[in-house]
Design a protein around this motif. Sequence first.
Motif, PDB file in Angstrom:
ATOM      1  N   SER A  74     -53.627 -24.478  -2.609  1.00 31.55           N
ATOM      2  CA  SER A  74     -54.516 -23.572  -3.316  1.00 31.55           C
ATOM      3  C   SER A  74     -53.730 -22.801  -4.377  1.00 31.55           C
ATOM      4  O   SER A  74     -52.508 -22.889  -4.451  1.00 31.55           O
ATOM      5  CB  SER A  74     -55.160 -22.598  -2.330  1.00 31.55           C
ATOM      6  OG  SER A  74     -54.166 -21.778  -1.724  1.00 31.55           O
ATOM      7  N   LYS A  75     -54.434 -22.022  -5.183  1.00 31.83           N
ATOM      8  CA  LYS A  75     -53.756 -21.233  -6.203  1.00 31.83           C
ATOM      9  C   LYS A  75     -52.812 -20.206  -5.583  1.00 31.83           C
ATOM     10  O   LYS A  75     -51.780 -19.870  -6.164  1.00 31.83           O
ATOM     11  CB  LYS A  75     -54.787 -20.527  -7.085  1.00 31.83           C
ATOM     12  CG  LYS A  75     -55.602 -21.471  -7.960  1.00 31.83           C
ATOM     13  CD  LYS A  75     -56.557 -20.694  -8.854  1.00 31.83           C
ATOM     14  CE  LYS A  75     -57.339 -21.639  -9.757  1.00 31.83           C
ATOM     15  NZ  LYS A  75     -58.284 -20.900 -10.647  1.00 31.83           N
ATOM     16  N   GLU A  76     -53.181 -19.704  -4.395  1.00 39.32           N
ATOM     17  CA  GLU A  76     -52.312 -18.733  -3.724  1.00 39.32           C
ATOM     18  C   GLU A  76     -51.079 -19.386  -3.142  1.00 39.32           C
ATOM     19  O   GLU A  76     -50.035 -18.724  -2.981  1.00 39.32           O
ATOM     20  CB  GLU A  76     -53.094 -18.020  -2.608  1.00 39.32           C
ATOM     21  CG  GLU A  76     -54.221 -17.128  -3.086  1.00 39.32           C
ATOM     22  CD  GLU A  76     -55.447 -17.919  -3.527  1.00 39.32           C
ATOM     23  OE1 GLU A  76     -55.523 -19.119  -3.172  1.00 39.32           O
ATOM     24  OE2 GLU A  76     -56.307 -17.351  -4.231  1.00 39.32           O
ATOM     25  N   ASP A  77     -51.163 -20.680  -2.803  1.00 37.72           N
ATOM     26  CA  ASP A  77     -50.025 -21.373  -2.200  1.00 37.72           C
ATOM     27  C   ASP A  77     -48.963 -21.770  -3.225  1.00 37.72           C
ATOM     28  O   ASP A  77     -47.786 -21.880  -2.888  1.00 37.72           O
ATOM     29  CB  ASP A  77     -50.501 -22.641  -1.477  1.00 37.72           C
ATOM     30  CG  ASP A  77     -51.345 -22.315  -0.256  1.00 37.72           C
ATOM     31  OD1 ASP A  77     -51.115 -21.247   0.340  1.00 37.72           O
ATOM     32  OD2 ASP A  77     -52.219 -23.123   0.090  1.00 37.72           O
TER      33      ASP A  77
END
Length: 544
Positions: free
Chosen positions: A210-213
């Motif tokens: 994901s974008k957070e990862d």
Amino acid sequence: MFWSIELLYFVLMIAVFIVLLLWAKLPTGLALMASAVTGFIFSAIISGTAFDIRYLVEGMFGYFDTILVITTAMVFMGAMEACGALQYISTLLVKLLGRFPSLLLIAFMLIIMFPAMVTGSSLASAISAGALVAPIMLKWGIPKSKTGAIIAIGSVLGMVAPPVNVPAMVICDVVDIPYTGFTLPLLLLAFPLAIISVLLLGRKYVKPLSKEDIPRVVDVSILKELNGTVCIPMLVLIVFIVLEMIFPKIFGALAMPAMFIISAVICFLVGRRYPFFKKRDKSLAVSQDDKPGSVIDIFRESVYKSFSAMGLLVGVGMFMEIITLNGVRGYIVYIAISLPNIWQYVGMAVSLPLFGGISAFGSASMLGGPFVMALDGVCYSIMVTGGLSLLAALGEFSPPTAMSATFATNVVGEKSWTKVTKAALPALGVMFVYSVLYVLWFARIVQAAVNKTAVILIMFAVAIAVAIIFAVVWEILVRKVGFLKKCAHQVGTADVSVAVTAEETAEAEELGVQAEQAENDSPQQLQQPAEEDAGGSGQSGEER
């Protein structure tokens, strides 16, 4: 006859090499040089061969052109790494393909393969692109052993992929055929295996990012520091190689070393800027972790990293020159050609990886040439040469040297190269079967065809289609089958992403036990020692 004085020389030289490599712990190149000198002396004493040092010198410079290619290619890779191009490309790929794990793994495999493709040395891939990609894969959730296996497999496949396949060049030198027309057959050999191998080894351990990862896996600040112009040197090199193939009379004289140097110079014009020369303070200690501070430092370190490959090729050259002098090479050729067909195939499949454990280059030169001669006229020589180069390169996972496995082990911080080899066994099995089919079946079909290029193109399209079908089926299995889904780790939570020693684990457990005991203590139990401490402190104050 099977028993002859040449067999004695061969056994003696191999014994000296193994003793010096395993017992004296000498580098592979030095052990091969000492083995060559031993065979040179004993053949002169027993058989009366010429005791002329020029044979040793000629052997040392036998692969001088290959050494130049590897050295200049290492300079190019050092410049690409210093200017930030490799880090920029890997970070950009993670950002663009993070939601598609299979595509990102394939892209990582191509990055790992690239240094070996342009240098012909698996060492170049392990210490440059492998060291860059390994932390990303570890943080993504792939275990250490599997990460090392992917790096080692990619290094070997890059070594046999076009444009520079040194084992194939060595075989061409033995059988006296030009190293031309290898690009398409080597693409057919390496790229389908690259796709299947990386997915087989790593796909079940990873999940979409994901974008957070993404910031947890890579340093995204490099995308703000640099821009797409850092990819220009790699594009220039590719254009040079393509132009040489299309217009050999015009660009053939430029040669690979000049292409690498020109591309390396461009790296410092489009990426991070470095002074040409920077004087070091001699009063400060120099650490291996110190980053280069100038263009001269980058060139110096790159040449230093290529010393092991240089020494290996010098040793292989001396070894091959001496076994030619004392008749061992002719003896091996005679045995290989005299064997019945079925035993030729068995000997090819077993001996090439076995001797590749000593040196893939030496195995290709000593055994690859005779097997190409034995299959001449039956199978297409270019494809036989390429397939045998891969069989020889598989020896880089076997003792006594296990070069690719060992370097990949050091990169990922694994304890033993045997764990990396064991983790790579599924991919090694696929590579072994495919290379044997490539030599004995694909090459036979192409030999019988009128338009060989068209047949190879069809084979390449079919092989890529099979690899894509495997990727799709494997993707479905990884997402649907329960025990495969359980292998995947969340980013940043997998224990494989951080190396923790046994001592650190024991210390952490001890601290945890102490913390639990402290929490379970009653307030009265805690108050009494506090009062005693206060009293003791007051008493000490009065005494003072």
